[in-house]
Design a protein around this motif. Structure first.
Motif, PDB file in Angstrom:
ATOM      1  N   THR A  75       0.851  -1.175   0.000  1.00 44.30           N
ATOM      2  CA  THR A  75       0.000   0.000   0.000  1.00 44.30           C
ATOM      3  C   THR A  75       0.896   1.237   0.000  1.00 44.30           C
ATOM      4  O   THR A  75       2.050   1.158   0.440  1.00 44.30           O
ATOM      5  N   SER A  77      -2.619   1.659  -2.319  1.00 41.51           N
ATOM      6  CA  SER A  77      -3.159   1.062  -3.528  1.00 41.51           C
ATOM      7  C   SER A  77      -4.579   1.573  -3.735  1.00 41.51           C
ATOM      8  O   SER A  77      -5.223   2.023  -2.784  1.00 41.51           O
ATOM      9  N   THR A 105      -6.765   2.828  -0.440  1.00 40.04           N
ATOM     10  CA  THR A 105      -6.293   2.622   0.938  1.00 40.04           C
ATOM     11  C   THR A 105      -5.862   3.907   1.630  1.00 40.04           C
ATOM     12  O   THR A 105      -5.994   4.035   2.832  1.00 40.04           O
ATOM     13  N   PHE A 214      -0.515  -0.030  -7.153  1.00 37.77           N
ATOM     14  CA  PHE A 214      -0.146  -0.371  -5.783  1.00 37.77           C
ATOM     15  C   PHE A 214       1.362  -0.262  -5.634  1.00 37.77           C
ATOM     16  O   PHE A 214       2.105  -0.378  -6.611  1.00 37.77           O
TER      17      PHE A 214
END
Lengths: 217, 101
Positions: A75, A77, A105, A214
């Protein structure tokens, strides 16, 4: 009968002690039939070096993933997609407006104004980038040349280029992938350019048109 | 509005310019002007596009006829079996279906 010889260095005043554990059990230390220097076990093996790999054998103990810590979580992402057909002016590089998100995220993808992913502070690194779009034009027209592009900080850095030599197509799915080294505040956008003949613009359908990224590491 | 069609109608090649739309509500703009000739005004581009589209619309009947005419092989076969007058009658059906405005 073998002999044990203790040979202290003549000028040394060091005292070497052989200590025994408490209790009444007898213990035996068998020395190897070779000349060499004993390794000092330091408890963490930090000072044990130059051990030949061939001499390291055995089976690693099973470790539960639950005990692994400090692993990267890939992350930030996000996954964004078109939720409405977007018209593309003929022969113009048009930024795609991915207005809907499946996940994000770190809230790093702007899906309402600039339609871009911006690397958050402290999250620089290598990022995987993927986008695909489903393009079309009205049946009386054809798309001859296309450019599907990744922009970084407002400038094109990657391109998927198609030239049909005027054969054209009516519907096609384009895909582009890249891994880029990004720093905090860098931003990534997706553009499409279609040269449509003889008159009409092209379209990007909401079905199968999305943009995802990501952090790799 | 700046369009590729308008610029081409003014005589420029598609390699003479690079258009871009940043989807910020401001529409298409000329990002790079690559022609040695001066960049035309937006009004000139818009007028040229209208001219092109009018010409395009005026040829609708021709495009429809072209799509519906029999293939050359079929037309030759028509002439062989029915003569020129028979062939002309076949073609006239399509011409009547899509008359010039």
């Amino acid at each position: 009968m073998a002999k044990i010889k203790l040979q202290p260095e003549a000028s040394s005043s060091n005292v070497f002690t052989i200590a025994t554990p408490a209790g009444s059990t007898d213990y035996t230390i068998t020395l190897p039939a070779a000349t060499g220097t004993l390794l000092n076990s330091d408890g963490s093996a930090a000072s044990l070096t130059s051990i030949p790999a061939a001499n390291i054998t055995g089976t690693l103990p099973a470790i539960s993933g639950a005990n692994l810590t400090g692993l990267a979580g890939n992350t930030p992402s996000f996954h964004a997609y078109l939720n409405a057909t977007q018209g593309i002016a003929d022969n113009s590089a048009v930024k795609l407006t991915f207005m809907a998100e499946t996940w994000d995220t770190d809230s790093a993808f702007d899906n309402s104004t600039n339609y871009r992913f911006t690397v958050p502070a402290g999250e620089g690194g290598k990022y995987f980038i993927y986008s695909q779009i489903y393009t079309s034009t009205v049946s009386a027209n054809r798309i001859d040349v296309t450019e599907f592009m990744i922009y970084k900080n407002g400038a094109r850095i990657r391109r998927e280029y198609t030239d049909t030599n005027e054969a054209g197509f009516n519907r096609f799915t384009h895909k582009i992938t890249s891994v880029e080294d990004l720093s905090a505040t860098d931003y990534i956008e997706i553009y499409f350019k279609g040269n449509t003949e003889p008159t009409s613009s092209s379209y990007i359908y909401e079905d199968d048109s999305y943009f995802t990224m990501f952090k790799l590491l | 509005m700046i369009t590729s069609i308008g610029l081409v109608q003014l005589g420029f090649a598609k390699s003479d310019f690079a258009l871009q739309d940043d989807s910020d509500g401001n529409g298409v703009y000329i990002k790079e002007w690559l022609s040695a000739s001066p960049q035309p005004s937006v009004a000139a581009i818009e007028a040229a596009e209208i001219e092109y589209l009018a010409e395009w619309d005026s040829q609708e009947y021709a495009r429809s006829r072209k799509a519906e005419y029999p293939s050359i092989a079929d037309q030759l076969d028509d002439i062989f079996h029915n003569g020129i007058d028979g062939w002309k009658a076949t073609i006239q059906v399509t011409k009547d279906k899509y008359p010039k405005e």
